[in-house]
Design a protein around this motif. Structure first.
Motif: not given
Length: 177
Positions: A54-68
């Protein structure tokens, strides 16, 4: 220093990790370090089972890992899980003292692997008592064994200790001979 298992036998050790502890079980984003043939075969199996990620899971992972402040978020979650684990252990202590169950405290994660110390081997139907008491567990038969174990998550326990204690007492009363 002690060599890692992978250093000792690189063709027979697999490292696996997941973001599911931070972002939920449905995220299904993780990593795998293994010999190329195993990675290829597992990728094929996953494609057959899920027909894509799912692209949603990939987006969620990207947002999580990008958190400062990701390190702070992880530390906060670990603190909350440690508190929840201590709460559950306190409620399980009477059953341990009475010889009705045993467990080992995990170094990571959010579950306890409980050993129900009954005189007979539990059947699949015996695990229904957990559901009847609204305690979500993963029975040992899902992991290929039948030795009176359940995996109990402490990440989503009821907030009321009295209610949780009553549910645990009801389960143990029905399972212990």
């Amino acid at each position: 220093s002690i060599p890692t298992l992978k250093q000792l036998d690189p063709n027979n050790v697999i490292y696996i990790g997941s973001l599911s502890e931070f972002s939920g079980a449905d995220t299904r984003i993780g990593w795998l370090i293994a010999p190329p043939a195993i990675v290829t075969r597992l990728s094929e199996i996953r494609q057959e089972m899920e027909s894509g990620i799912s692209i949603f899971s990939q987006y969620l992972a990207t947002q999580l890992l990008s958190q400062p402040n990701l390190a702070d978020l992880v530390a906060q979650q670990q603190h909350q899980l440690a508190h929840a684990r201590q709460r559950l252990l306190r409620l399980l202590a009477p059953f341990v003292a009475q010889g009705q169950l045993a467990y080992q405290i995990p170094t990571l994660g959010n579950t306890l692997w409980l050993h129900i110390l009954t005189k007979s081997t539990m059947t699949r139907a015996d695990y229904q008592v957990f559901l009847d008491q609204q305690l979500l567990v993963l029975p040992d038969f899902l992991f290929g064994c039948h030795s009176n174990h359940v995996r109990l998550s402490y990440s989503q326990l009821p907030a009321d200790d009295t209610l949780l204690k009553q549910r645990l007492q009801a389960v143990m009363a029905q399972l212990i001979d």
